[in-house]
Design an enzyme around this catalytic site. Sequence first.
Site, mmCIF file in Angstrom:
data_model
loop_
_atom_site.group_PDB
_atom_site.id
_atom_site.type_symbol
_atom_site.label_atom_id
_atom_site.label_comp_id
_atom_site.label_asym_id
_atom_site.label_seq_id
_atom_site.Cartn_x
_atom_site.Cartn_y
_atom_site.Cartn_z
ATOM 1 N N PHE A 129 21.619 123.060 88.317
ATOM 2 C CA PHE A 129 22.943 123.827 88.473
ATOM 3 C C PHE A 129 23.609 123.694 89.691
ATOM 4 O O PHE A 129 23.093 124.030 90.814
ATOM 5 C CB PHE A 129 22.526 125.272 88.370
ATOM 6 C CG PHE A 129 23.532 126.320 88.260
ATOM 7 C CD1 PHE A 129 24.543 126.332 87.131
ATOM 8 C CD2 PHE A 129 24.114 126.936 89.380
ATOM 9 C CE1 PHE A 129 25.268 127.346 87.087
ATOM 10 C CE2 PHE A 129 25.075 127.928 89.297
ATOM 11 C CZ PHE A 129 25.716 127.855 88.266
ATOM 12 N N ASP A 214 21.551 119.993 97.405
ATOM 13 C CA ASP A 214 22.390 121.359 96.985
ATOM 14 C C ASP A 214 21.068 122.272 97.396
ATOM 15 O O ASP A 214 20.368 122.620 96.752
ATOM 16 C CB ASP A 214 22.516 121.430 95.610
ATOM 17 C CG ASP A 214 23.261 122.900 95.298
ATOM 18 O OD1 ASP A 214 23.077 123.618 95.960
ATOM 19 O OD2 ASP A 214 23.768 122.917 94.066
ATOM 20 N N LYS A 243 25.242 131.175 99.162
ATOM 21 C CA LYS A 243 24.192 132.143 98.911
ATOM 22 C C LYS A 243 23.643 133.025 100.154
ATOM 23 O O LYS A 243 24.306 133.738 100.676
ATOM 24 C CB LYS A 243 22.944 131.769 98.156
ATOM 25 C CG LYS A 243 23.761 131.459 96.732
ATOM 26 C CD LYS A 243 22.430 131.675 95.635
ATOM 27 C CE LYS A 243 23.146 131.760 94.141
ATOM 28 N NZ LYS A 243 23.341 130.422 93.543
HETATM 29 C C1 LIG Z 1 24.272 129.641 92.749
HETATM 30 C C2 LIG Z 1 24.376 128.125 93.173
HETATM 31 C C3 LIG Z 1 25.407 127.477 92.860
HETATM 32 C C4 LIG Z 1 26.720 127.923 92.719
HETATM 33 O O1 LIG Z 1 27.286 129.048 93.742
HETATM 34 P P1 LIG Z 1 28.727 129.859 93.658
HETATM 35 O O2 LIG Z 1 28.805 130.670 94.876
HETATM 36 O O3 LIG Z 1 28.213 130.612 92.374
HETATM 37 O O4 LIG Z 1 29.471 128.833 93.288
HETATM 38 C C5 LIG Z 1 25.350 126.059 93.109
HETATM 39 N N1 LIG Z 1 24.020 125.559 93.327
HETATM 40 C C6 LIG Z 1 23.064 126.263 93.262
HETATM 41 C C7 LIG Z 1 21.828 125.525 93.497
HETATM 42 C C8 LIG Z 1 23.151 127.567 93.254
HETATM 43 O O5 LIG Z 1 21.744 128.360 93.239
#
Ligand SMILES: *Cc1c(COP(=O)(O)O)cnc(C)c1O
Length: 392
Positions: A129, A214, A243
């Site tokens: 994701f 990521d 986050k």
């Molecule tokens: C939450 C998340 C995203 C997306 O972040 P947003 O601030 O909602 O755009 C991307 N990668 C990972 C691993 C995430 O947990």
Amino acid sequence: MSDALMPTYARADLAFERGEGPYLYTADGRRFLDFAAGIAVNALGHSHPHLVQALQEQAAKLWHVSNLYTIPEGQRLAERLTANSFAERIFFCNSGAEAVEGALKIARRYHFAAGHPEKTRVISCAGAFHGRTLTTLSAAGNPKYLDGFGPVSEGFDSVPFGNMNELRNAITPETAAILVEPIQGEGGVRPADLDYLRALRAVCDEYDLLLIFDEIQCGMGRTGKLFAHQWAGMAPDVMALAKGLGSGFPIGAILATEKAAEAMQPGTHGSTFGGNPLAMAVANAVLDVMLEEGFLPEVDRIARLLWQELNDLVKRYPHVLAGVRGAGLMLGLQCVVPNTEVIAKLREEGLLTVGAAENVIRLLPPLIIDETQVKEAVQAIDRACASWAEAA
Ligand SMILES: *Cc1c(COP(=O)(O)O)cnc(C)c1O
């Protein structure tokens, strides 16, 4: 009541009025232990005095000036992030998806500047994701999120998470980068083997690919080190953060080596709000706390305690819970019964958690929890599981 909102979320009928540390309170005074933490966002809990002070002081001085001007708070934050990571260059944005998009742009531009404009494709992992923009959805390739949204963004090749052979086979002369979450979050709290992360580094070196991590969910102290990949004793070329970085204030960041980011010259990328003084002040305050001596080791200690307790619960309720996985305070409880029902039951017991793929419940507490909250959470899960046994 919420008719004016697009019904894009299946929201619980539950609203909070205030938060304090790891707890949230409703207007009628009910208290919840927050092991959702705004989906791994409120790393320092709610209303942390140092963060509140930093935001209030900055709010009284200056909110926004744009990137037409120098932003000293941002320079300071960038210096501190580079001093505590592999990175030498930072770009600030406002969300995780925006950070991943920027990281993908960096990878393409890197090869373009090196005389290889054909190298544009990125290898990503099944179950990943990376955000909700069209390109980050295309990168993750999850049909559940792409259906009905037209053509996907070109240039992504999906391989099974954790499989080096398949990944090697997917490399072509057009491959620019590999994009991986060191711990898949939405995908079900699936940690990569540390050997897999090291092998990714080796294959990227071999083929001159950029390794993009990521760490939007698993970074910023969540695993007991500032960044999850540090457990593997290696480093990516580019990393997306968001986050926990603002612990509740919206901010994203791209961290990169100088080599990877060299081609990002004036005009190549931008963000109106990115790096604004409010976000910079809060993220600097977050770092003040996380970089304090003893903070991260304490996260590690509490996490191991929680891990042990959860494993005991799995042994006692094998008809409800199948296992524990994850790292640090990014833990997944794999369920036997539907995870949504367990999450609802936990909420009734005063514990907030988050669902994930593979029938997993995510436990993402604020990093400031102590033994008291570990005990409270374990008791809540215990009660929920026990009630299940009776109902079954
Ligand atoms: C939450 C998340 C995203 C997306 O972040 P947003 O601030 O909602 O755009 C991307 N990668 C990972 C691993 C995430 O947990």
